[in-house]
Design an enzyme around this catalytic site. Structure first.
Site, PDB file in Angstrom:
ATOM      1  N   GLU A  35       0.815  -1.213   0.000  1.00  0.00           N
ATOM      2  CA  GLU A  35       0.000   0.000   0.000  1.00  0.00           C
ATOM      3  C   GLU A  35       0.857   1.275   0.000  1.00  0.00           C
ATOM      4  O   GLU A  35       0.444   2.298  -0.542  1.00  0.00           O
ATOM      5  CB  GLU A  35      -0.937  -0.048   1.206  1.00  0.00           C
ATOM      6  N   HIS A  37       3.776   1.733  -1.611  1.00  0.00           N
ATOM      7  CA  HIS A  37       4.119   1.991  -3.014  1.00  0.00           C
ATOM      8  C   HIS A  37       2.900   2.539  -3.773  1.00  0.00           C
ATOM      9  O   HIS A  37       3.020   3.459  -4.584  1.00  0.00           O
ATOM     10  CB  HIS A  37       4.534   0.693  -3.717  1.00  0.00           C
ATOM     11  N   GLY A 147       9.621   7.805  -0.954  1.00  0.00           N
ATOM     12  CA  GLY A 147       9.051   7.712   0.385  1.00  0.00           C
ATOM     13  C   GLY A 147      10.005   8.240   1.449  1.00  0.00           C
ATOM     14  O   GLY A 147      11.217   8.036   1.367  1.00  0.00           O
ATOM     15  N   ASP A 150      12.523   5.901   3.588  1.00  0.00           N
ATOM     16  CA  ASP A 150      13.960   5.844   3.277  1.00  0.00           C
ATOM     17  C   ASP A 150      14.461   7.283   3.249  1.00  0.00           C
ATOM     18  O   ASP A 150      14.800   7.812   2.192  1.00  0.00           O
ATOM     19  CB  ASP A 150      14.158   5.147   1.941  1.00  0.00           C
ATOM     20  N   GLN A 153      17.815   8.166   1.763  1.00  0.00           N
ATOM     21  CA  GLN A 153      17.771   7.968   0.299  1.00  0.00           C
ATOM     22  C   GLN A 153      17.150   9.195  -0.375  1.00  0.00           C
ATOM     23  O   GLN A 153      17.660   9.689  -1.391  1.00  0.00           O
ATOM     24  CB  GLN A 153      16.952   6.716  -0.008  1.00  0.00           C
ATOM     25  N   VAL A 176       3.896   5.376   4.984  1.00  0.00           N
ATOM     26  CA  VAL A 176       2.606   4.681   5.074  1.00  0.00           C
ATOM     27  C   VAL A 176       2.797   3.501   6.019  1.00  0.00           C
ATOM     28  O   VAL A 176       3.763   2.739   5.896  1.00  0.00           O
ATOM     29  CB  VAL A 176       2.141   4.199   3.683  1.00  0.00           C
ATOM     30  N   MET A 184       5.186   0.113   6.426  1.00  0.00           N
ATOM     31  CA  MET A 184       5.091  -0.906   5.376  1.00  0.00           C
ATOM     32  C   MET A 184       6.435  -1.073   4.689  1.00  0.00           C
ATOM     33  O   MET A 184       7.148  -0.106   4.444  1.00  0.00           O
ATOM     34  CB  MET A 184       4.034  -0.506   4.363  1.00  0.00           C
ATOM     35  N   SER A 186       8.464  -4.133   1.876  1.00  0.00           N
ATOM     36  CA  SER A 186       8.442  -5.446   1.202  1.00  0.00           C
ATOM     37  C   SER A 186       9.095  -6.490   2.096  1.00  0.00           C
ATOM     38  O   SER A 186       8.748  -7.665   2.055  1.00  0.00           O
ATOM     39  CB  SER A 186       9.188  -5.370  -0.129  1.00  0.00           C
TER      40      SER A 186
HETATM   41  P1  AMP Z   1      11.423   0.029  -2.459  1.00  0.00           P
HETATM   42  O1  AMP Z   1      10.613  -0.820  -3.371  1.00  0.00           O
HETATM   43  O2  AMP Z   1      11.525  -0.500  -1.073  1.00  0.00           O
HETATM   44  O3  AMP Z   1      12.757   0.408  -3.052  1.00  0.00           O
HETATM   45  O4  AMP Z   1      10.635   1.389  -2.311  1.00  0.00           O
HETATM   46  C1  AMP Z   1      10.272   2.154  -3.433  1.00  0.00           C
HETATM   47  C2  AMP Z   1       9.810   3.503  -2.965  1.00  0.00           C
HETATM   48  O5  AMP Z   1       8.688   3.349  -2.104  1.00  0.00           O
HETATM   49  C3  AMP Z   1      10.878   4.263  -2.177  1.00  0.00           C
HETATM   50  O6  AMP Z   1      10.800   5.646  -2.504  1.00  0.00           O
HETATM   51  C4  AMP Z   1      10.446   4.025  -0.752  1.00  0.00           C
HETATM   52  O7  AMP Z   1      10.854   5.049   0.150  1.00  0.00           O
HETATM   53  C5  AMP Z   1       8.942   4.025  -0.894  1.00  0.00           C
HETATM   54  N1  AMP Z   1       8.322   3.322   0.231  1.00  0.00           N
HETATM   55  C6  AMP Z   1       8.534   2.038   0.612  1.00  0.00           C
HETATM   56  N2  AMP Z   1       7.815   1.760   1.724  1.00  0.00           N
HETATM   57  C7  AMP Z   1       7.153   2.898   2.058  1.00  0.00           C
HETATM   58  C8  AMP Z   1       6.260   3.259   3.105  1.00  0.00           C
HETATM   59  N3  AMP Z   1       5.898   2.415   4.060  1.00  0.00           N
HETATM   60  N4  AMP Z   1       5.776   4.524   3.116  1.00  0.00           N
HETATM   61  C9  AMP Z   1       6.145   5.422   2.167  1.00  0.00           C
HETATM   62  N5  AMP Z   1       6.971   5.141   1.159  1.00  0.00           N
HETATM   63  C10 AMP Z   1       7.476   3.895   1.090  1.00  0.00           C
END
Ligand code: AMP
Length: 284
Positions: A35, A37, A147, A150, A153, A176, A184, A186
């Site tokens: 959710e 993403h 997000g 991170d 990042q 989120v 949240m 992965s």
């Molecule tokens: P990732 O697939 O983990 O590389 O995340 C892809 C993007 O989704 C990055 O910009 C993350 O910061 C963002 N993201 C992952 N989890 C969350 C979350 N719980 N809340 C907000 N953004 C997220």
């Protein structure tokens, strides 16, 4: 939703959209969508006239000891979810499309990558900055959404975009959370039922730290001591780091005087979880 596997095809699609006056909003991900993403994708839809997701588990940001091979993947499910929220295109390059034989150019962002995750994952931000730079050249976005989960990042990408004069607006999106407060991720899929309450300590720790600040505490050492105790009491967790930083420079602070980043990375079994918040010090 269009599926694009090839960089040249993605560039052509982006060029066509740009020529038609479209505004491209882009969300880079490593897939196994949740959710969080999807919320970024919804924001992309609102902020642009065309939205693009990339799904790419980037090998250059994983150390040999890390979970690149076992990182959760579900391309079919991801494409369905991205379609449901109205995404216009998914860029899903194979690894050898992004890193062909002979690849040897990397992007290094300097000081903001030194602390926090940069300490425990020395090649991580080089991999992230490199892949995001390459994805930007493929997708040619006007806006890209990251997000705040991170946080370092996000700061690193903002720095790269500014320092390299990339004409892209970088937007930070709030964290989120699950109903129980767990941010949240992965990687939450790795957690066992017994580990879940341990994982919840991260969010509790952020809230308790804000309470301490609200009650007048300004000393970083005191707040970090309380945070460490809360994270480890009851066992099952090993703190990688708990630090208080300036949110712009990611340098440690000793006294809280303005908005301060509390950043946590904690091993729960073999799963490394991160979380953070901006502590606000309201003057008494
Ligand atoms: P990732 O697939 O983990 O590389 O995340 C892809 C993007 O989704 C990055 O910009 C993350 O910061 C963002 N993201 C992952 N989890 C969350 C979350 N719980 N809340 C907000 N953004 C997220």
């Amino acid at each position: 939703m269009r599926r694009v596997e090839n960089i040249a095809d993605m560039q052509r699609l982006a060029d066509t959209w740009r020529a038609g006056g479209e505004r491209i909003a882009f969300v880079p991900t490593m897939g196994f969508l949740h959710e969080g993403h999807l919320d970024l994708l919804r924001t992309a839809r609102k902020m642009g006239t065309k939205s693009v997701i990339s799904i790419f588990v980037n090998p250059t940001q994983f150390a040999p000891t890390e979970d690149f091979e076992s990182y959760p993947r579900d391309l079919g499910g991801d494409l369905d979810l991205a379609t449901e929220v109205g995404t216009d295109a998914a860029f899903i390059p194979p690894v050898d499309e992004m890193y062909p034989e002979g690849f040897q150019t990397y992007v290094h962002v300097d000081r903001v990558t030194e602390n926090l995750c940069g300490r425990s994952r020395p090649i991580f931000f080089r991999g992230v900055a490199t892949v995001v730079c390459k994805l930007f050249h493929a997708v040619k976005p006007h806006i890209s959404i990251f997000g705040q989960k991170d946080f370092q990042q996000l700061v690193t990408i903002k720095r790269m975009v500014k320092d390299m004069n990339m004409d892209i607006e970088i937007v930070g999106h709030p964290i989120v959370r699950e109903k129980d407060g767990l941010a949240m991720s992965s990687r939450n899929t790795y957690l066992t039922q017994e580990q879940r309450p341990v994982a919840l300590r991260l969010n509790r720790c952020l809230k308790e730290a804000q309470k301490l600040v609200d009650s007048g505490e300004r000393n970083a050492e005191m707040i970090l001591k309380a945070a460490g105790d809360l994270l480890t009491t009851g066992g099952g967790a090993t703190v990688d780091y708990a630090r208080l930083c300036n949110p712009d420079t990611i340098e440690d602070v000793e006294v809280i005087s303005g908005p301060t980043l509390l950043a946590l990375a904690v091993w729960v079994g073999k799963t490394r979880l991160i979380d953070n918040c901006l502590l606000k010090a309201i003057k008494n």
